[in-house]
Design a protein around this motif. Structure first.
Motif, mmCIF file in Angstrom:
data_model
loop_
_atom_site.group_PDB
_atom_site.id
_atom_site.type_symbol
_atom_site.label_atom_id
_atom_site.label_comp_id
_atom_site.label_asym_id
_atom_site.label_seq_id
_atom_site.Cartn_x
_atom_site.Cartn_y
_atom_site.Cartn_z
ATOM 1 N N SER A 187 15.824 -41.029 56.990
ATOM 2 C CA SER A 187 14.931 -41.065 58.157
ATOM 3 C C SER A 187 14.065 -39.800 58.227
ATOM 4 C CB SER A 187 15.777 -41.136 59.421
ATOM 5 O OG SER A 187 16.428 -39.897 59.592
ATOM 6 N N ASN A 188 13.133 -39.804 59.176
ATOM 7 C CA ASN A 188 12.251 -38.644 59.313
ATOM 8 C C ASN A 188 13.013 -37.390 59.724
ATOM 9 O OD1 ASN A 188 10.126 -40.137 58.554
ATOM 10 N ND2 ASN A 188 9.449 -40.633 60.639
ATOM 11 N N VAL A 189 14.096 -37.559 60.473
ATOM 12 C CA VAL A 189 14.872 -36.376 60.893
ATOM 13 C C VAL A 189 15.445 -35.691 59.652
ATOM 14 C CG1 VAL A 189 16.717 -35.535 62.403
ATOM 15 C CG2 VAL A 189 15.493 -37.619 62.996
ATOM 16 N N SER A 190 15.947 -36.497 58.701
ATOM 17 C CA SER A 190 16.473 -35.913 57.463
ATOM 18 C C SER A 190 15.370 -35.207 56.693
ATOM 19 C CB SER A 190 17.062 -37.000 56.556
ATOM 20 O OG SER A 190 18.187 -37.565 57.135
ATOM 21 N N SER A 191 14.172 -35.788 56.688
ATOM 22 C CA SER A 191 13.061 -35.160 55.949
ATOM 23 C C SER A 191 12.736 -33.791 56.533
ATOM 24 C CB SER A 191 11.800 -36.018 56.011
ATOM 25 O OG SER A 191 12.093 -37.279 55.517
ATOM 26 N N LEU A 192 12.770 -33.690 57.857
ATOM 27 C CA LEU A 192 12.495 -32.386 58.487
ATOM 28 C C LEU A 192 13.561 -31.373 58.077
ATOM 29 C CD1 LEU A 192 11.411 -33.567 62.070
ATOM 30 C CD2 LEU A 192 9.947 -32.718 60.247
ATOM 31 N N GLN A 193 14.815 -31.837 58.050
ATOM 32 C CA GLN A 193 15.907 -30.946 57.633
ATOM 33 C C GLN A 193 15.702 -30.500 56.185
ATOM 34 O OE1 GLN A 193 18.392 -29.550 59.276
ATOM 35 N NE2 GLN A 193 17.881 -30.508 61.226
ATOM 36 N N THR A 194 15.205 -31.419 55.345
ATOM 37 C CA THR A 194 14.961 -31.067 53.943
ATOM 38 C C THR A 194 13.921 -29.960 53.859
ATOM 39 O OG1 THR A 194 15.516 -33.284 53.227
ATOM 40 C CG2 THR A 194 14.166 -31.994 51.713
ATOM 41 N N HIS A 195 12.890 -30.049 54.695
ATOM 42 C CA HIS A 195 11.856 -29.012 54.685
ATOM 43 C C HIS A 195 12.443 -27.660 55.101
ATOM 44 C CE1 HIS A 195 7.958 -31.241 54.105
ATOM 45 N NE2 HIS A 195 8.886 -32.164 54.004
ATOM 46 N N LEU A 196 13.350 -27.672 56.079
ATOM 47 C CA LEU A 196 14.001 -26.435 56.514
ATOM 48 C C LEU A 196 14.838 -25.854 55.374
ATOM 49 C CD1 LEU A 196 14.343 -24.685 59.037
ATOM 50 C CD2 LEU A 196 16.348 -26.028 59.635
ATOM 51 N N HIS A 197 15.540 -26.747 54.691
ATOM 52 C CA HIS A 197 16.382 -26.352 53.559
ATOM 53 C C HIS A 197 15.534 -25.746 52.442
ATOM 54 C CE1 HIS A 197 20.637 -27.700 53.249
ATOM 55 N NE2 HIS A 197 20.549 -26.878 52.252
ATOM 56 N N ARG A 198 14.354 -26.364 52.210
ATOM 57 C CA ARG A 198 13.453 -25.837 51.168
ATOM 58 C C ARG A 198 13.084 -24.400 51.482
ATOM 59 N NH1 ARG A 198 9.148 -30.843 50.544
ATOM 60 N NH2 ARG A 198 10.493 -32.168 49.266
ATOM 61 N N ALA A 199 12.779 -24.143 52.758
ATOM 62 C CA ALA A 199 12.318 -22.806 53.161
ATOM 63 C C ALA A 199 13.366 -21.741 52.871
ATOM 64 C CB ALA A 199 11.970 -22.806 54.646
ATOM 65 N N ARG A 200 14.630 -22.141 52.774
ATOM 66 C CA ARG A 200 15.706 -21.157 52.567
ATOM 67 C C ARG A 200 16.020 -20.934 51.099
ATOM 68 N NH1 ARG A 200 19.127 -23.587 57.441
ATOM 69 N NH2 ARG A 200 18.112 -22.437 59.113
ATOM 70 N N HIS A 201 15.300 -21.621 50.202
ATOM 71 C CA HIS A 201 15.539 -21.430 48.767
ATOM 72 C C HIS A 201 14.347 -20.733 48.126
ATOM 73 C CE1 HIS A 201 18.677 -24.385 49.580
ATOM 74 N NE2 HIS A 201 19.225 -24.039 48.434
ATOM 75 N N ASP A 202 14.609 -20.094 46.979
ATOM 76 C CA ASP A 202 13.504 -19.457 46.250
ATOM 77 C C ASP A 202 12.643 -20.507 45.555
ATOM 78 O OD1 ASP A 202 14.552 -17.035 46.972
ATOM 79 O OD2 ASP A 202 15.458 -16.588 45.023
ATOM 80 N N ALA A 203 13.255 -21.610 45.122
ATOM 81 C CA ALA A 203 12.503 -22.612 44.355
ATOM 82 C C ALA A 203 13.057 -24.017 44.578
ATOM 83 C CB ALA A 203 12.569 -22.266 42.862
ATOM 84 N N ILE A 204 12.184 -25.016 44.334
ATOM 85 C CA ILE A 204 12.593 -26.437 44.345
ATOM 86 C C ILE A 204 12.371 -26.932 42.926
ATOM 87 C CG2 ILE A 204 12.188 -28.719 45.331
ATOM 88 C CD1 ILE A 204 10.412 -27.493 47.391
ATOM 89 N N LEU A 205 13.292 -27.733 42.407
ATOM 90 C CA LEU A 205 13.137 -28.216 41.032
ATOM 91 C C LEU A 205 13.204 -29.741 40.988
ATOM 92 C CD1 LEU A 205 14.747 -26.718 37.866
ATOM 93 C CD2 LEU A 205 15.030 -29.156 38.328
ATOM 94 N N VAL A 206 12.268 -30.350 40.258
ATOM 95 C CA VAL A 206 12.303 -31.810 40.031
ATOM 96 C C VAL A 206 11.971 -32.090 38.569
ATOM 97 C CG1 VAL A 206 11.591 -32.435 42.392
ATOM 98 C CG2 VAL A 206 9.859 -32.209 40.610
ATOM 99 N N GLY A 207 12.227 -33.331 38.161
ATOM 100 C CA GLY A 207 11.850 -33.761 36.813
ATOM 101 C C GLY A 207 10.432 -34.313 36.840
#
Ligand code: AOF
Ligand code: ZN
Length: 379
Positions: A188-208
């Protein structure tokens, strides 16, 4: 052993101020380079009870450290006060004298810390300097919150690898997407917002590259007020599939982006990356696939201390199999959407009810209709 009520109250008070310092430290998490985000709170005992007379946090980029601004704000009130510092104060000369010396010079009577600094230049020496100067030092036992705020720094300092969080959105049955429709909306959108918060706390995001090609995501932090906290984007592109039309490449001048591909990558492809402001990271290959452990060593050497791995079932499986994952965050979608033909489903290497061996459940949260599970590698 008899513990008096006064002693219990003192411990509770220490915990309260250390927790306040830890909340402060989170403000610069992911913004202090290879330095951990540390906070210092100076507490003076007045007739009216304890009060905060100064506070500081490691500056963006890593310097100055947390203690000098806190002591400066406290001024004369630092004399006889207690300093709550989330990490053992440093004992080495950098751009400024050691923070332990600064605390001594300002006449602090007591220092309470949460974690011993594993940096070879410190590692107990900061505490010893304080003790030798007659300052009472209390190290609070088992501060899980402190370990979390500094998890990237602690992992990189002790193992030369970044702290890896694997984030996966899936249904109860482990469905992550569809081979036909591409990006299925699982959470849901609430989870997506949490993901954005989580991203802000990491140095990098990695995908294939598959994720970067098919979903063409922004992979940034778009929370109001936190737009400046987007981490570096890393895309694994062993087959050189990305083109200059991919969003991650088109926006690389705004949000730093690293593309990882073999050392044999053509000059033409490297030039395309450079022209678009993308950094290229050459990697070793292992049986036709990117050698992840070696890549993690290289990224840590570049100063990347925490990575959120977000993309693709294959990538998730490889990180798990290589034993590189420290934490798993699963967003379990509330409304499972199965593809009409089950063979079109893309499934995670595990489900919310059968996690990989060696992980234990730490926290369960509700994000709107979704459930979020946080699993941690057992020590
Ligand atoms: C502290 N307070 O706020 C932080 C500390 O490159 P330098 O000289 O800044 O040194 C980096 C080291 O300083 C880092 O590895 C860690 O040991 C310590 N960080 N220490 O007293 C702070 N950020
Ligand atoms: Zn320092």
């Amino acid at each position: 052993m008899n513990v008096s009520i006064k002693q219990l109250m003192d411990v509770a008070q220490d915990q309260k101020f250390l927790d306040a310092a830890l909340r402060l430290a989170r403000k610069h998490q992911g913004l202090t380079g290879t330095n951990p985000s540390v906070a210092c709170v100076i507490v003076s005992n007045s007739e009216l009870g304890p009060r905060i007379v100064g506070s500081g946090i490691t500056a963006k980029g890593g310097r100055p450290h947390a203690e000098p601004p806190a002591l400066e704000e406290a001024g004369d009130l630092a004399k006889g006060a207690t300093a709550y510092v989330t990490l053992e104060p440093c004992a080495h000369h950098g751009k400024t004298p050691p923070c332990a010396q600064n605390l001594i010079d300002c006449g602090v009577a007591r220092v309470v810390t949460a974690v011993i600094d594993p940096d070879n230049r410190v590692n107990g020496k900061g505490h010893q300097m304080l003790i030798d100067a007659g300052i009472e030092v209390t190290q609070m036992a088992g501060s899980v919150a402190a370990q979390r705020v500094m998890q990237g720094y602690l992992k990189a300092r002790t193992s030369s690898r970044p702290f890896i969080t694997l984030k996966i959105a899936m249904t109860e049955k482990g469905l992550m997407g569809s081979k036909k429709k591409g990006n299925l909306k699982i959470s849901s959108n609430v989870s997506s917002l949490q993901t954005h918060l989580h991203r802000a706390r990491h140095d990098a995001i990695l995908v294939g590259s598959r994720t970067a090609l098919f979903d063409d995501p922004n992979l940034d932090c778009r929370l109001p007020g936190l737009e400046g906290r987007s981490p570096i984007r890393i895309v694994l592109d062993e087959k050189l599939q990305l083109t200059k039309n991919a969003i991650v490449i088109k926006t690389a001048f705004k949000t730093p982006t690293i593309i990882v591909s073999p050392a044999t990558t053509s000059l033409e492809y490297r030039q395309m990356l450079a022209q678009n402001g993308v950094q290229h990271q050459a990697c070793e290959m292992d049986n036709g696939r990117i050698a992840l452990p070696e890549l993690m060593d290289d990224l840590a050497a570049k100063g990347i201390q925490s990575i959120m791995v977000e993309g693709g079932a294959g990538i998730a499986k490889s990180f798990i199999n290589e034993n590189l994952v420290d934490e798993i965050v699963i967003h379990v979608g509330g409304e499972p959407q199965e593809p009409d033909d089950p063979s079109h489903g893309v499934y995670a290497p595990f489900t919310p009810s059968s996690f990989p061996a060696g992980f234990e459940l730490q926290q369960t949260l509700k994000f709107g209709v979704d459930t979020s599970l946080r699993l941690r590698k057992k020590n």
